[in-house]
Design an enzyme around this catalytic site. Structure first.
Site, PDB file in Angstrom:
ATOM      1  N   SER A  44       3.443 112.179   1.957  1.00  0.00           N
ATOM      2  CA  SER A  44       4.127 110.937   3.865  1.00  0.00           C
ATOM      3  C   SER A  44       3.368 111.048   4.687  1.00  0.00           C
ATOM      4  CB  SER A  44       5.786 112.068   3.223  1.00  0.00           C
ATOM      5  OG  SER A  44       5.879 112.644   2.478  1.00  0.00           O
ATOM      6  N   TYR A 133       4.739 115.241  -7.794  1.00  0.00           N
ATOM      7  CA  TYR A 133       5.604 115.575  -6.154  1.00  0.00           C
ATOM      8  C   TYR A 133       6.817 115.560  -5.884  1.00  0.00           C
ATOM      9  CZ  TYR A 133       5.362 114.646  -1.561  1.00  0.00           C
ATOM     10  OH  TYR A 133       6.126 114.040   0.174  1.00  0.00           O
ATOM     11  N   LYS A 161       5.279 120.237  -6.617  1.00  0.00           N
ATOM     12  CA  LYS A 161       5.219 120.574  -5.241  1.00  0.00           C
ATOM     13  C   LYS A 161       6.033 120.279  -4.969  1.00  0.00           C
ATOM     14  CE  LYS A 161       4.402 117.332  -0.768  1.00  0.00           C
ATOM     15  NZ  LYS A 161       5.061 117.862  -0.070  1.00  0.00           N
ATOM     16  N   THR A 163       9.058 120.204  -2.550  1.00  0.00           N
ATOM     17  CA  THR A 163      10.181 120.165  -1.815  1.00  0.00           C
ATOM     18  C   THR A 163      11.420 120.070  -1.694  1.00  0.00           C
ATOM     19  OG1 THR A 163       8.126 119.181  -1.073  1.00  0.00           O
ATOM     20  CG2 THR A 163       9.581 118.256   1.060  1.00  0.00           C
ATOM     21  N   ASP A 187       7.554 123.470   5.543  1.00  0.00           N
ATOM     22  CA  ASP A 187       6.873 124.090   6.246  1.00  0.00           C
ATOM     23  C   ASP A 187       7.587 125.335   6.697  1.00  0.00           C
ATOM     24  OD1 ASP A 187       5.291 122.618   5.577  1.00  0.00           O
ATOM     25  OD2 ASP A 187       4.802 121.831   7.334  1.00  0.00           O
ATOM     26  N   ILE A 202       2.308 123.416   0.594  1.00  0.00           N
ATOM     27  CA  ILE A 202       1.598 121.743   1.392  1.00  0.00           C
ATOM     28  C   ILE A 202       2.127 121.106   2.149  1.00  0.00           C
ATOM     29  CG2 ILE A 202       0.911 119.966   0.870  1.00  0.00           C
ATOM     30  CD1 ILE A 202       0.769 120.402  -2.400  1.00  0.00           C
ATOM     31  N   SER A 204       2.495 119.658   6.465  1.00  0.00           N
ATOM     32  CA  SER A 204       2.330 118.625   7.275  1.00  0.00           C
ATOM     33  C   SER A 204       1.504 119.440   8.721  1.00  0.00           C
ATOM     34  CB  SER A 204       3.097 117.518   8.065  1.00  0.00           C
ATOM     35  OG  SER A 204       4.413 118.123   8.348  1.00  0.00           O
TER      36      SER A 204
HETATM   37  C1  HMN Z   1       3.035 114.890   2.476  1.00  0.00           C
HETATM   38  O1  HMN Z   1       3.561 114.485   1.102  1.00  0.00           O
HETATM   39  O2  HMN Z   1       2.436 114.575   2.988  1.00  0.00           O
HETATM   40  C2  HMN Z   1       4.189 116.095   2.858  1.00  0.00           C
HETATM   41  O3  HMN Z   1       3.712 117.418   1.341  1.00  0.00           O
HETATM   42  C3  HMN Z   1       4.989 116.403   2.554  1.00  0.00           C
HETATM   43  C4  HMN Z   1       5.709 117.619   3.690  1.00  0.00           C
HETATM   44  O4  HMN Z   1       6.888 118.736   2.585  1.00  0.00           O
HETATM   45  C5  HMN Z   1       6.437 117.915   5.059  1.00  0.00           C
HETATM   46  N1  HMN Z   1       7.528 116.830   4.421  1.00  0.00           N
HETATM   47  C6  HMN Z   1       7.158 115.974   4.890  1.00  0.00           C
HETATM   48  O5  HMN Z   1       7.293 115.785   5.919  1.00  0.00           O
HETATM   49  C7  HMN Z   1       8.647 114.907   4.372  1.00  0.00           C
HETATM   50  C8  HMN Z   1       6.432 118.867   5.699  1.00  0.00           C
HETATM   51  O6  HMN Z   1       5.253 119.383   5.641  1.00  0.00           O
HETATM   52  C9  HMN Z   1       7.623 119.010   6.555  1.00  0.00           C
HETATM   53  O7  HMN Z   1       7.262 117.583   7.581  1.00  0.00           O
HETATM   54  C10 HMN Z   1       7.969 120.272   7.511  1.00  0.00           C
HETATM   55  O8  HMN Z   1       7.893 120.994   6.438  1.00  0.00           O
HETATM   56  C11 HMN Z   1       8.506 119.798   8.730  1.00  0.00           C
HETATM   57  O9  HMN Z   1       9.902 119.475   8.118  1.00  0.00           O
END
Ligand code: HMN
Length: 288
Positions: A44, A133, A161, A163, A187, A202, A204
Site C-alpha cells: 500500500s 497480506y 501480514k 494489519t 505501527d 511491516i 510505512s
Molecule cells: C504496506 O502494504 O505498504 C504496509 O505494510 C501497510 C502498513 O500496514 C501501513 N498501513 C497502511 O498504510 C494502510 C501501516 O504502516 C500504517 O501506515 C501505519 O500503521 C499508520 O497507520
C-alpha cells in the site's frame, strides 16, 4: 525473515513517473540509516494500486539492484487481475526476492472459496514462499482463524501480514501456528503485537522511524515493557502527527528534509499544502 521490515515508499516525480535515483535513496536510507531487516516492496505504502504492471516490475528491479542481498526482500504482487499477480510473482522470483506476498482480493466481495483459489492459483504457478497480506480496513476482507488455518495449511504459505487491531485473533493465530511467520502491520500498535510474540512487523512509518520500531520490538522480546511503552508513546506522538498531516505525503516530506529525494505521491493522491510541508519538516527535525 524475522524483524523490522519497512513498507517501502516509491519516489515519483510531479508527473507520476518513477524517480529512480530517489527510489534508490529511499532504499539506502532504510538500509544504512534505519538499519531495518528487510523491505516490503510495492505494498500500500508503495502506491502499488495506482501504477501499471511495467512500473511495478521496474520498481522491483531497482530495489533488488540497490539492496542486493543486504536485507530480506518481500514483493507484494497481489492484484485483482490474477494473471498480473502470477506474472509479477514469477518476475520477482527470477530476481531472487526472498518471498512474495499478496493482498486478499478485494472490491467484489469474494467468498472464502474464491480467496482460497486465488492464493492456490498463485502458489501453484509461482515457485516462492507466500505471505498473506490481510488488511481488512482497506479490503473489507475479514478472515476467521479457521480460514487463515486453511491457507496456512499449505507449506509454501509461510505467514501472514496481519494489519488489524484484533488482538484476540492475533493471539489465537500465534498460538495455533507457532511455526508460521506473523508480522504486525499497524505501527501504532507494535508494542501490544510484540507482546503477543509476533515474528516481525511491516510498516510505512519505519521509513522515518525504523530505529524506534526496532527498539520497541526488541525491548518487548526482552520483557522490558515499561521501556518499550515509553518508545511506543514517542512513536505514537509522531504517528498521530503524521496521520493528521497526510500519511504518505508527510513521510515523503520528512525523508526529503534528510536529503532523501522521496518525491511526490501519485494521483489521485493530492499534494499537501506548503503549511503541511513545513509541518513535516518540523517532525523530521524533532523525530529523525
Ligand atoms: C504496506 O502494504 O505498504 C504496509 O505494510 C501497510 C502498513 O500496514 C501501513 N498501513 C497502511 O498504510 C494502510 C501501516 O504502516 C500504517 O501506515 C501505519 O500503521 C499508520 O497507520
Amino acid at each position: 525473515m524475522k524483524g523490522i521490515f519497512t513498507a517501502l515508499m516509491c519516489s515519483f516525480d510531479e508527473q507520476g513517473n518513477i524517480n529512480e535515483q530517489g527510489l534508490r535513496e529511499i532504499v539506502r536510507h532504510n538500509i544504512d540509516q534505519s538499519k531495518v531487516d528487510g523491505l516490503y516492496v510495492n505494498g500500500s505504502t508503495g502506491e502499488n494500486f495506482l501504477i501499471t504492471t511495467e512500473m511495478k516490475k521496474r520498481i522491483f528491479e531497482i530495489v533488488k539492484d540497490e539492496a542486493g542481498d543486504q536485507v530480506k526482500l518481500i514483493a507484494q504482487i497481489g492484484s485483482l487481475n490474477i494473471d498480473e499477480a502470477v506474472e509479477l510473482g514469477k518476475f520477482v522470483t527470477e530476481l531472487k526476492y526472498d518471498a512474495i506476498s499478496a493482498v486478499t482480493p478485494f472490491y467484489y466481495k469474494f467468498d472464502f472459496e474464491e480467496i482460497k483459489d486465488y492464493y492456490e492459483t498463485i502458489i501453484n504457478e509461482v515457485n516462492n514462499d507466500m505471505i498473506i497480506y490481510s488488511i481488512p480496513a482497506l479490503t473489507g476482507v475479514n478472515m476467521s482463524l479457521d480460514q487463515f488455518g486453511e491457507l496456512l495449511a499449505h507449506d509454501r504459505i509461510i505467514g501472514v501480514k496481519f494489519t488489524a487491531p484484533d488482538f484476540y485473533l492475533l493471539e489465537r493465530l500465534r498460538h495455533a501456528f507457532p511455526d508460521k511467520l506473523i508480522y504486525s502491520g499497524f505501527d501504532e500498535m507494535l508494542l501490544p503485537a510484540s507482546v503477543l510474540n509476533i515474528d516481525g512487523a511491516i510498516g510505512s512509518t519505519f521509513n522515518v522511524n525504523g530505529k524506534r520500531a526496532r527498539e520497541i520490538f526488541e525491548l518487548a522480546q526482552q520483557g522490558k515493557i515499561t521501556e518499550a511503552l515509553e518508545i511506543q508513546r514517542t512513536t505514537n506522538d509522531l504517528i498521530s502527527a503524521i496521520l493528521a498531516n497526510g500519511l504518505y505525503q508527510t513521510i515523503k516530506e520528512m525523508l526529503k528534509t534528510k536529503g532523501v529525494d522521496a518525491g511526490y505521491c501519485r494521483k489521485p493522491m493530492k499534494q499537501i499544502s506548503a503549511e503541511k510541508v513545513a509541518r513535516a519538516k518540523e517532525l523530521a527535525e524533532k523525530y529523525m
